[in-house]
Design a protein around this motif. Structure first.
Motif, PDB file in Angstrom:
ATOM      1  N   PHE A   6       0.789  -1.350   0.072  1.00 47.46           N
ATOM      2  CA  PHE A   6       0.015  -0.088   0.038  1.00 47.46           C
ATOM      3  C   PHE A   6       0.747   1.242   0.023  1.00 47.46           C
ATOM      4  N   LYS A   7       1.900   1.280  -0.365  1.00 47.61           N
ATOM      5  CA  LYS A   7       3.095   2.404  -0.447  1.00 47.61           C
ATOM      6  C   LYS A   7       3.788   2.152  -1.944  1.00 47.61           C
ATOM      7  N   THR A   8       2.809   1.933  -2.911  1.00 46.16           N
ATOM      8  CA  THR A   8       3.684   1.760  -4.266  1.00 46.16           C
ATOM      9  C   THR A   8       3.406   2.827  -4.944  1.00 46.16           C
ATOM     10  N   ASP A   9       4.243   2.951  -5.834  1.00 41.18           N
ATOM     11  CA  ASP A   9       4.184   3.913  -7.023  1.00 41.18           C
ATOM     12  C   ASP A   9       3.819   2.890  -8.247  1.00 41.18           C
ATOM     13  N   SER A  10       3.559   3.528  -9.489  1.00 43.77           N
ATOM     14  CA  SER A  10       3.074   2.713 -10.603  1.00 43.77           C
ATOM     15  C   SER A  10       4.513   2.248 -11.192  1.00 43.77           C
ATOM     16  N   LEU A  11       4.500   1.264 -11.998  1.00 37.51           N
ATOM     17  CA  LEU A  11       5.509   0.902 -12.754  1.00 37.51           C
ATOM     18  C   LEU A  11       5.969   1.978 -13.866  1.00 37.51           C
ATOM     19  N   THR A  12       7.353   2.219 -14.126  1.00 35.94           N
ATOM     20  CA  THR A  12       7.698   3.043 -15.068  1.00 35.94           C
ATOM     21  C   THR A  12       7.529   2.061 -16.496  1.00 35.94           C
ATOM     22  N   PRO A  13       7.585   2.438 -17.512  1.00 34.05           N
ATOM     23  CA  PRO A  13       7.741   2.154 -18.933  1.00 34.05           C
ATOM     24  C   PRO A  13       8.859   1.136 -19.061  1.00 34.05           C
ATOM     25  N   LYS A  14      10.014   1.471 -18.297  1.00 30.99           N
ATOM     26  CA  LYS A  14      11.199   0.612 -18.365  1.00 30.99           C
ATOM     27  C   LYS A  14      11.136  -0.615 -17.503  1.00 30.99           C
ATOM     28  N   GLN A  15      10.665  -0.295 -16.280  1.00 32.79           N
ATOM     29  CA  GLN A  15      10.158  -1.467 -15.519  1.00 32.79           C
ATOM     30  C   GLN A  15       9.203  -2.295 -16.055  1.00 32.79           C
ATOM     31  N   LEU A  16       8.183  -1.935 -16.691  1.00 34.95           N
ATOM     32  CA  LEU A  16       7.064  -2.680 -17.241  1.00 34.95           C
ATOM     33  C   LEU A  16       7.739  -3.424 -18.403  1.00 34.95           C
ATOM     34  N   GLU A  17       8.719  -2.948 -19.177  1.00 37.23           N
ATOM     35  CA  GLU A  17       9.430  -3.881 -20.511  1.00 37.23           C
ATOM     36  C   GLU A  17      10.273  -4.840 -19.393  1.00 37.23           C
ATOM     37  N   LEU A  18      10.941  -4.505 -18.549  1.00 34.84           N
ATOM     38  CA  LEU A  18      11.858  -5.507 -17.833  1.00 34.84           C
ATOM     39  C   LEU A  18      10.735  -6.654 -17.370  1.00 34.84           C
ATOM     40  N   VAL A  19       9.763  -6.605 -16.763  1.00 35.93           N
ATOM     41  CA  VAL A  19       8.929  -7.493 -16.172  1.00 35.93           C
ATOM     42  C   VAL A  19       8.359  -8.395 -17.412  1.00 35.93           C
ATOM     43  N   GLN A  20       8.040  -7.904 -18.420  1.00 38.44           N
ATOM     44  CA  GLN A  20       7.415  -8.528 -19.418  1.00 38.44           C
ATOM     45  C   GLN A  20       8.244  -9.417 -20.169  1.00 38.44           C
ATOM     46  N   SER A  21       9.562  -8.802 -20.505  1.00 37.62           N
ATOM     47  CA  SER A  21      10.405  -9.215 -21.189  1.00 37.62           C
ATOM     48  C   SER A  21      11.119 -10.490 -20.713  1.00 37.62           C
ATOM     49  N   SER A  22      11.277 -10.364 -19.377  1.00 39.04           N
ATOM     50  CA  SER A  22      11.935 -11.230 -18.549  1.00 39.04           C
ATOM     51  C   SER A  22      10.771 -12.597 -18.351  1.00 39.04           C
ATOM     52  N   TRP A  23       9.488 -12.228 -18.348  1.00 38.73           N
ATOM     53  CA  TRP A  23       8.631 -13.386 -18.249  1.00 38.73           C
ATOM     54  C   TRP A  23       8.591 -13.980 -19.325  1.00 38.73           C
ATOM     55  N   ASP A  24       8.916 -13.474 -20.602  1.00 37.05           N
ATOM     56  CA  ASP A  24       8.879 -14.304 -21.756  1.00 37.05           C
ATOM     57  C   ASP A  24      10.066 -15.350 -21.911  1.00 37.05           C
ATOM     58  N   LYS A  25      10.962 -15.089 -20.845  1.00 33.86           N
ATOM     59  CA  LYS A  25      12.152 -15.963 -20.877  1.00 33.86           C
ATOM     60  C   LYS A  25      11.874 -17.107 -19.766  1.00 33.86           C
ATOM     61  N   VAL A  26      10.861 -16.738 -18.804  1.00 40.09           N
ATOM     62  CA  VAL A  26      10.583 -17.644 -17.774  1.00 40.09           C
ATOM     63  C   VAL A  26       9.480 -18.677 -18.254  1.00 40.09           C
ATOM     64  N   GLU A  27       8.669 -18.265 -19.267  1.00 39.22           N
ATOM     65  CA  GLU A  27       7.628 -19.122 -19.694  1.00 39.22           C
ATOM     66  C   GLU A  27       8.067 -20.499 -20.218  1.00 39.22           C
ATOM     67  N   PRO A  28       9.419 -20.598 -21.094  1.00 38.82           N
ATOM     68  CA  PRO A  28       9.668 -21.607 -21.699  1.00 38.82           C
ATOM     69  C   PRO A  28      10.106 -22.794 -20.615  1.00 38.82           C
ATOM     70  N   ILE A  29      10.380 -22.367 -19.255  1.00 38.09           N
ATOM     71  CA  ILE A  29      10.986 -22.920 -18.301  1.00 38.09           C
ATOM     72  C   ILE A  29      10.055 -22.920 -16.964  1.00 38.09           C
ATOM     73  N   ALA A  30       8.638 -22.861 -17.282  1.00 43.33           N
ATOM     74  CA  ALA A  30       7.820 -22.728 -16.276  1.00 43.33           C
ATOM     75  C   ALA A  30       7.696 -23.722 -15.347  1.00 43.33           C
ATOM     76  N   ASP A  31       8.042 -24.842 -15.720  1.00 45.07           N
ATOM     77  CA  ASP A  31       7.893 -26.270 -14.863  1.00 45.07           C
ATOM     78  C   ASP A  31       9.061 -25.984 -13.767  1.00 45.07           C
ATOM     79  N   THR A  32       9.923 -25.689 -14.554  1.00 43.22           N
ATOM     80  CA  THR A  32      11.198 -25.515 -13.552  1.00 43.22           C
ATOM     81  C   THR A  32      11.056 -24.478 -12.515  1.00 43.22           C
ATOM     82  N   ALA A  33      10.405 -23.226 -13.068  1.00 39.17           N
ATOM     83  CA  ALA A  33      10.537 -22.224 -12.375  1.00 39.17           C
ATOM     84  C   ALA A  33       9.486 -22.602 -11.095  1.00 39.17           C
ATOM     85  N   ALA A  34       8.406 -23.164 -11.302  1.00 40.26           N
ATOM     86  CA  ALA A  34       7.533 -23.546 -10.479  1.00 40.26           C
ATOM     87  C   ALA A  34       8.061 -24.397  -9.221  1.00 40.26           C
ATOM     88  N   ASP A  35       8.796 -25.260  -9.754  1.00 35.91           N
ATOM     89  CA  ASP A  35       9.577 -26.171  -8.748  1.00 35.91           C
ATOM     90  C   ASP A  35      10.603 -25.390  -7.843  1.00 35.91           C
TER      91      ASP A  35
END
Length: 159
Positions: free
Chosen positions: A20-49
Motif C-alpha cells: 500500500f505504499k507503491t508507485d506505478s511501474l515505469t515504462p522501463k520496469q514494465l518492459e523488464l518484467v514483461q521481457s523477463s517473463w517471456d524467458k520464464v515461460e519456456p521454463i515454467a515447470d522448472t520455475a514452479a519447482d
C-alpha cells in the motif's frame, strides 16, 4: 522469513515489500518484467519447482496448505503469474481477477498479510535462479514493485 533460510547470492529475506505504499511501474520496469517473463515461460515447470521448493524450505508450515500432488498447483501458479504480467497494462481487466484471487486465498487458505512477504521473497529468488545471468538489480526492483502492486490488491480484499 529468516535470513539464514534464503541461501542465494542475493538475500531476498532482506527485501521488504511495502504494501500500500507503491508507485506505478515505469515504462522501463514494465518492459523488464514483461521481457523477463517471456524467458520464464519456456521454463515454467522448472520455475514452479524452484518456487515451491524454496517456499517450503523457507516456511515449512506452508506445505500443509497445498495438495500432496502439486502438479495442478504449479500450473495454476504459472498461469496466474502469466495472466498478471500480460494484464498489467490493462488494470480494468486484471484487478477484478486479482481481487477474486485475494478473496479465495483469505477465505479458503487463511492467507495472512505476513505470508505475502515470504511469497514475494520466494518469487524473486525463483526469478533470479531461473533467469540466471540476465537477472539484474533493475529486474529485482521491477519485479518487487509488480508483486507489491498485485499483493496490495489481494490484501485489500481480506476482511
Amino acid at each position: 522469513m529468516k535470513k539464514d533460510k534464503m541461501k542465494s547470492g542475493t538475500s531476498y529475506s532482506q527485501t521488504t515489500f511495502h504494501f500500500f505504499k507503491t508507485d506505478s511501474l515505469t515504462p522501463k520496469q514494465l518492459e523488464l518484467v514483461q521481457s523477463s517473463w517471456d524467458k520464464v515461460e519456456p521454463i515454467a515447470d522448472t520455475a514452479a519447482d524452484i518456487f515451491y521448493t524454496k517456499m517450503f524450505e523457507t516456511e515449512p508450515s506452508f506445505r500443509e496448505l497445498f495438495p500432496k500432488d502439486m502438479t495442478k498447483q504449479k500450473k495454476a501458479l504459472m498461469k496466474m503469474l502469466g495472466m498478471a504480467v500480460k494484464g498489467i497494462t490493462n488494470l480494468d481487466e486484471l484487478v477484478p481477477k486479482v481481487q477474486d484471487l485475494g478473496r479465495r486465498h483469505a477465505k479458503y487458505y487463511k492467507v495472512t498479510v505476513p505470508m505475502y512477504q515470504t511469497v514475494g521473497a520466494c518469487l524473486l529468488y525463483t526469478l533470479e535462479k531461473g533467469l540466471g545471468d540476465i537477472w539484474t538489480p533493475e529486474h529485482k526492483e521491477a519485479w518487487a514493485l509488480t508483486y507489491t502492486i498485485l499483493a496490495d490488491v489481494m490484501i485489500a480484499t481480506h476482511n
